[in-house]
Design an enzyme around this catalytic site. Structure first.
Site, mmCIF file in Angstrom:
data_model
loop_
_atom_site.group_PDB
_atom_site.id
_atom_site.type_symbol
_atom_site.label_atom_id
_atom_site.label_comp_id
_atom_site.label_asym_id
_atom_site.label_seq_id
_atom_site.Cartn_x
_atom_site.Cartn_y
_atom_site.Cartn_z
ATOM 1 N N GLY A 76 23.518 -6.298 -22.469
ATOM 2 C CA GLY A 76 22.543 -7.382 -22.574
ATOM 3 C C GLY A 76 21.115 -6.948 -22.790
ATOM 4 O O GLY A 76 20.445 -7.426 -23.692
ATOM 5 N N HIS A 109 22.612 5.980 -16.531
ATOM 6 C CA HIS A 109 21.774 6.397 -15.404
ATOM 7 C C HIS A 109 21.114 7.744 -15.670
ATOM 8 O O HIS A 109 20.242 8.169 -14.935
ATOM 9 C CB HIS A 109 22.598 6.466 -14.118
ATOM 10 C CG HIS A 109 23.231 5.158 -13.801
ATOM 11 N ND1 HIS A 109 22.560 4.164 -13.141
ATOM 12 C CD2 HIS A 109 24.447 4.655 -14.109
ATOM 13 C CE1 HIS A 109 23.348 3.117 -13.039
ATOM 14 N NE2 HIS A 109 24.501 3.389 -13.617
ATOM 15 N N CYS A 112 10.287 -2.427 -4.511
ATOM 16 C CA CYS A 112 10.286 -3.687 -3.781
ATOM 17 C C CYS A 112 10.742 -4.795 -4.711
ATOM 18 O O CYS A 112 10.591 -4.701 -5.921
ATOM 19 C CB CYS A 112 8.878 -4.002 -3.294
ATOM 20 S SG CYS A 112 8.190 -2.703 -2.254
ATOM 21 N N CYS A 157 28.421 -4.628 -12.128
ATOM 22 C CA CYS A 157 27.930 -3.264 -12.278
ATOM 23 C C CYS A 157 28.263 -2.376 -11.092
ATOM 24 O O CYS A 157 27.391 -1.813 -10.479
ATOM 25 C CB CYS A 157 26.448 -3.228 -12.528
ATOM 26 S SG CYS A 157 25.477 -4.402 -11.650
ATOM 27 N N GLU A 162 16.989 -9.449 -24.052
ATOM 28 C CA GLU A 162 16.408 -9.907 -22.765
ATOM 29 C C GLU A 162 14.942 -9.532 -22.572
ATOM 30 O O GLU A 162 14.474 -9.403 -21.437
ATOM 31 C CB GLU A 162 17.266 -9.407 -21.576
ATOM 32 C CG GLU A 162 18.727 -9.860 -21.664
ATOM 33 C CD GLU A 162 19.607 -9.413 -20.496
ATOM 34 O OE1 GLU A 162 19.069 -8.982 -19.461
ATOM 35 O OE2 GLU A 162 20.848 -9.518 -20.629
ATOM 36 N N TRP A 200 20.989 -12.747 -4.564
ATOM 37 C CA TRP A 200 19.704 -12.071 -4.715
ATOM 38 C C TRP A 200 18.520 -12.980 -4.415
ATOM 39 O O TRP A 200 17.386 -12.688 -4.790
ATOM 40 C CB TRP A 200 19.603 -11.432 -6.109
ATOM 41 C CG TRP A 200 20.448 -10.186 -6.216
ATOM 42 C CD1 TRP A 200 21.038 -9.524 -5.176
ATOM 43 C CD2 TRP A 200 20.788 -9.459 -7.397
ATOM 44 N NE1 TRP A 200 21.726 -8.431 -5.644
ATOM 45 C CE2 TRP A 200 21.593 -8.367 -6.990
ATOM 46 C CE3 TRP A 200 20.506 -9.612 -8.760
ATOM 47 C CZ2 TRP A 200 22.108 -7.438 -7.902
ATOM 48 C CZ3 TRP A 200 21.014 -8.691 -9.658
ATOM 49 C CH2 TRP A 200 21.807 -7.611 -9.239
ATOM 50 N N GLU A 206 0.822 -1.209 0.000
ATOM 51 C CA GLU A 206 0.000 0.000 0.000
ATOM 52 C C GLU A 206 0.861 1.266 0.000
ATOM 53 O O GLU A 206 0.535 2.249 -0.662
ATOM 54 C CB GLU A 206 -0.913 0.017 1.239
ATOM 55 C CG GLU A 206 -2.035 -1.011 1.236
ATOM 56 C CD GLU A 206 -1.600 -2.387 1.726
ATOM 57 O OE1 GLU A 206 -0.377 -2.624 1.885
ATOM 58 O OE2 GLU A 206 -2.471 -3.250 1.927
ATOM 59 N N ASP A 241 26.806 -12.921 -16.233
ATOM 60 C CA ASP A 241 26.759 -11.719 -15.396
ATOM 61 C C ASP A 241 26.966 -12.066 -13.927
ATOM 62 O O ASP A 241 26.305 -12.947 -13.394
ATOM 63 C CB ASP A 241 25.394 -11.028 -15.527
ATOM 64 C CG ASP A 241 25.230 -10.323 -16.874
ATOM 65 O OD1 ASP A 241 26.255 -9.972 -17.489
ATOM 66 O OD2 ASP A 241 24.074 -10.129 -17.287
ATOM 67 N N CYS A 259 25.803 -0.765 -17.632
ATOM 68 C CA CYS A 259 24.666 -1.682 -17.756
ATOM 69 C C CYS A 259 23.353 -0.969 -17.437
ATOM 70 O O CYS A 259 23.337 0.092 -16.823
ATOM 71 C CB CYS A 259 24.835 -2.872 -16.843
ATOM 72 S SG CYS A 259 24.414 -2.544 -15.142
HETATM 73 N N1 GLN Z 1 22.602 -8.303 -18.668
HETATM 74 C C1 GLN Z 1 21.930 -7.455 -17.717
HETATM 75 C C2 GLN Z 1 21.428 -6.179 -18.371
HETATM 76 O O1 GLN Z 1 22.016 -5.703 -19.302
HETATM 77 C C3 GLN Z 1 22.859 -7.095 -16.591
HETATM 78 C C4 GLN Z 1 22.143 -6.348 -15.530
HETATM 79 C C5 GLN Z 1 23.017 -5.998 -14.348
HETATM 80 O O2 GLN Z 1 24.196 -6.079 -14.414
HETATM 81 N N2 GLN Z 1 22.432 -5.618 -13.276
HETATM 82 O O3 GLN Z 1 20.434 -5.629 -17.921
HETATM 83 ZN ZN ZN Z 2 25.364 -4.255 -14.267
#
Ligand code: GLN
Ligand code: ZN
Length: 756
Positions: A434, A696, A518, A645, A486, A563, A18, A601, A728
């Site tokens: 990727g 970014h 989240c 990354c 991807e 993760w 929420e 990765d 990335c």
């Molecule tokens: N192969 C993934 C991408 O390009 C790698 C993502 C990452 O490193 N967090 O999104």
């Molecule tokens: Zn990355």
């Protein structure tokens, strides 16, 4: 002797996220500040009443946050960086969110504060920034307000505040040592604690997880001074540590003049004996006996056996090891986890229920909760022997791993020559990491497919079109090594977890990652196997669209491990090696299908580093070995790439080199290639792809600035070991940004070739 139970913090996001939706609607201008505050207040109220009904003796308040509890502390201290234009008084919500997220309006655009990982969790906090002449003032009374709010709702609480030494330890000083400000900070803490005492709070939970770190002399001295001062404010302090062992810091911890000490006995169980001898008899001891970091159900009967003798000797508080912020809210919301697996799990709600059972068993006798204890024992037994978890074949395969399996056939120079003979790439080969933009079209198609509104055939057709178009476009603009984009992946870990045996998935198991974001970590519950190839079909389809090499794209074992919620019935290293063998099979299958380049990765390898330096090498050794095991089943002429990354490599370069990836792409665009200096002085032997385009930001970089970055890179590394790629995360950008940027990147590579 008495046994009471405490909670250290409850998830803030709400049972159905929420708070997330209320925040995003407010940020999007679709609801008012009053509506947001109303949602927050009702979530807090529900949470308090729930805990009261469960019989929790110490219920936290001020564990709530609109964004982040470290940011809340920064605001409490009035340590607002100048760019937010804070003029004194109270920090308002607009300023608070500007600090958290930045603002982008044309006339007034400021960057957010830096964000980084909270200890070794996947939660991110906003890093406090301190400058010379930093001013402090009490700029938020949230701790007091929420204490009063709970009281008005009929719930007496124990407010939680992040402690001053941990806050200072997390702060970054610009030309100043944060600890120079200890006195200023303590003055504000004194005000806050005094105000709580006046309002009637008996106890305050003061969180100092810094106790589980390697402490320097400054930190130690600060602890002494801080608690000398703060113990005189009129409240009883429950000095709370978690996330690991206190170890050699135990003498310091137990010497402080506080009324209570909480320790994490899940991760810090080795502290137990020392604690018992060192904690003064009049200090209230709070034991974190329920795992606040993981989703496993406790074996309650065994816990009672263990706690009972101690409870006869001294007053005890029992609690989760740490705040429950790091686990999902309620297992009851889960619809699709198999019942056998469900019985092994406990989310935040269930963990509090477990505490209540423990208390009853210890104070009124086991008979009072015989049924609950029996169910817990039964689940624990079942988990120890379930064939869903334990797979003979996996154990055998693991036992048969030889050191050679974690080694490529030939050293890098031999491989590099073989690969170049096959690939025939130009100098400064161009590629991407990727993913390509996950447009709303892509996300909608996935959601429709999940809801059954788009059948599998239709969805696959859609993905094929996206993929083919992306390959075609990459070829057109002249990229040398292509990716499939991807589009079929929801998440780089979940996608693989869903295809491996040994993982379970929640439908509502959300955990706050940062702010309103989240994640739903997969649950790694059993031995890992790969029933069938996972990515080969998509790779083959993609490669059919082009003559240029298309990379096979995999997530590495360490990242999948870091993760996910992982098993606590075997070492992490063992789970990691199981994952390594499964992904290794995929690597081999991709090679057999014709893939010349395979990228594995390891985005999360660094963040898995233990909190204590002394434990780093052991982790790095098995993490690197797992990567190598994954990567080494292929021929010399198959090129293995990896990607990471982040940009702090200096202290782990030997391990990065030991991974022996043929090519490694890293984030560098924002740091002006500084990082490469470290790689160069370490004489990193293999190929590197330093990011030249900072994804970014929505800004489109010019050819010239990327050429400049590449020239910088060229100073550190020879041309035949450099790749040209963005940082990335292209999936988070829009095609309108990605297309011109990559065009410029290809042009930059061409200019560099002309310079050689
Ligand atoms: N192969 C993934 C991408 O390009 C790698 C993502 C990452 O490193 N967090 O999104
Ligand atoms: Zn990355």
């Amino acid at each position: 002797m008495s046994v009471t139970i405490a909670n250290l913090g409850f998830p803030r996001i709400g049972p159905n996220r929420e708070l997330k939706f209320a925040l995003e609607s407010f940020w999007g201008g679709r609801s008012s500040e009053a509506e947001l505050k109303e949602t927050a207040a009702s979530l807090r109220r529900e949470t308090w009443l729930k805990q009261k009904n469960l019989g929790i003796d110490y219920i936290p308040s001020n564990d709530f946050s609109f964004y982040d509890h470290v940011l809340d502390t920064t605001v409490m201290l009035g340590a607002v960086p100048e760019r937010y234009g804070f003029k004194g008084g109270k920090v308002d919500l607009a300023t608070y969110f500007a600090m958290a997220r930045g603002t982008t309006s044309a006339e007034n655009s400021v960057t957010a504060m830096e964000m980084t990982k909270w200890f070794d969790t996947n939660y991110h906090y906003m890093v406090p920034e301190l400058v010379k002449g930093q001013k402090f003032s009490l700029a938020s009374t949230k701790a007091l307000d929420l204490y009063n709010e709970a009281k008005a709702a009929g719930v007496e609480t124990r407010p939680v505040v992040l402690g001053p030494v941990t806050w200072l330890s997390l702060a970054k000083g610009r030309d100043v040592d944060p600890f120079d400000y200890l006195d200023d900070v303590l003055a504000i803490y004194t005000e806050v604690l005094t105000s709580l005492a006046k309002a009637g709070a008996k106890w305050v939970q003061i969180d100092e997880p810094a106790f589980v770190l390697d402490l320097n002399d400054k930190q130690r001295a600060a602890f002494k001074k801080a608690y000398d001062v703060l113990s005189k404010t009129g409240v009883s302090l429950m000095l709370t540590t978690y996330f690991g062992r206190v170890a050699e810091n135990i003498d310091l911890l137990t010497s402080l003049p506080v009324a209570g000490i909480h320790v994490d006995l899940i991760r810090g169980s080795d502290d137990y004996d020392a604690l018992l001898t060192k904690v003064r008899p009049d200090t209230v001891l709070s034991l974190g006996v329920i795992d606040g970091r993981n989703i496993w159900r406790a074996d309650l009967d065994a816990l009672v056996d263990w706690i009972e003798p101690l409870a006869e000797k001294r007053d005890l508080v029992l609690a989760p090891s740490c705040s429950l912020l790091h686990v999902p809210v309620d297992l009851k919301a889960e619809k699709k986890i198999d019942p056998e697996i469900t019985q092994w799990l406990a989310f935040a709600q269930q963990k509090l229920e477990e505490l209540a059972v423990l208390k009853t068993a210890l104070t009124k006798g086991r008979n009072e909760v015989a049924e609950e204890l029996a169910a817990s024992t039964k689940a624990a037994k079942n988990r120890r022997s379930s064939p869903r978890i334990h797979n003979e074949a996996v154990a055998k395969r693991l036992a048969a791993v030889t050191p050679d399996m974690a080694k490529r056939q030939s050293p890098y120079p031999v491989r590099a020559a073989a690969q170049q003979a096959k690939l025939n790439l130009p100098l400064y080969p161009t590629t991407t990491i990727g993913s390509f933009p996950q447009t709303s079209e892509v996300r909608q198609a996935r959601a429709k497919n999940r809801r059954g509104e788009l059948d599998n055939a239709g969805y696959t057709q859609f993905l094929r079109e996206q993929t083919a178009a992306t390959i075609c476009w990459q070829e057109e603009i002249g990229l040398d090594v292509l990716v499939h984009g991807e589009f079929e992946r929801n998440d780089m870990v979940q996608y693989f977890g869903e295809q491996l045996d040994g993982f379970a998935f929640t439908n509502n198991g959300w955990v706050q990652s940062y702010g309103s974001r989240c994640v739903r970590p997969p649950i790694l519950f059993g031995d890992v196997t790969r029933p069938k190839a996972m990515t080969v079909d998509w790779w083959s389809f993609s490669q059919q669209q082009s003559e240029k090499p298309v990379k096979g794209m995999l997530t590495g074992p360490v990242t999948i491990l870091n993760w996910s919620f992982v098993r606590n019935d075997q070492p992490r290293s063992v789970s990691c090696r199981q994952l390594a063998l499964a992904i290794r099979d995929e690597v081999v299958d991709l090679e057999a299908a014709g893939a010349k380049i395979i990228q594995i990765d390891e985005a999360a390898l660094r963040e898995g580093l233990p909190l204590r330096r002394a434990e780093w090498q052991t982790y790095l050794d098995w993490a690197v070995e797992s990567f190598r095991l994954t990567a080494s089943g292929v021929r010399d002429d198959t090129q293995i790439h990896s990607h990471m990354c982040y940009s702090e490599f200096n202290d782990i370069l030997p391990s990065i080199a030991a991974m022996d990836a043929d090519a490694l792409s890293i984030e560098t665009a924002r740091s002006q290639m500084e990082l490469l200096q470290a790689f160069a002085s370490y004489q990193y032997p293999n190929q590197i792809g330093p990011g030249v385009y900072d994804i970014h930001s929505p800004r489109i970089p010019s050819v010239e600035e990327m050429v400049n970055l590449l020239r910088l890179a060229r100073k550190y590394l020879p041309a035949d070991r450099l790749w040209v790629n963005p940082d990335c995360g292209l999936k988070t950008r829009r095609w309108e940004e990605v297309k011109p940027s990559l065009l410029a990147m290809v042009a930059a590579a061409k200019e560099m070739r002309a310079e050689e």
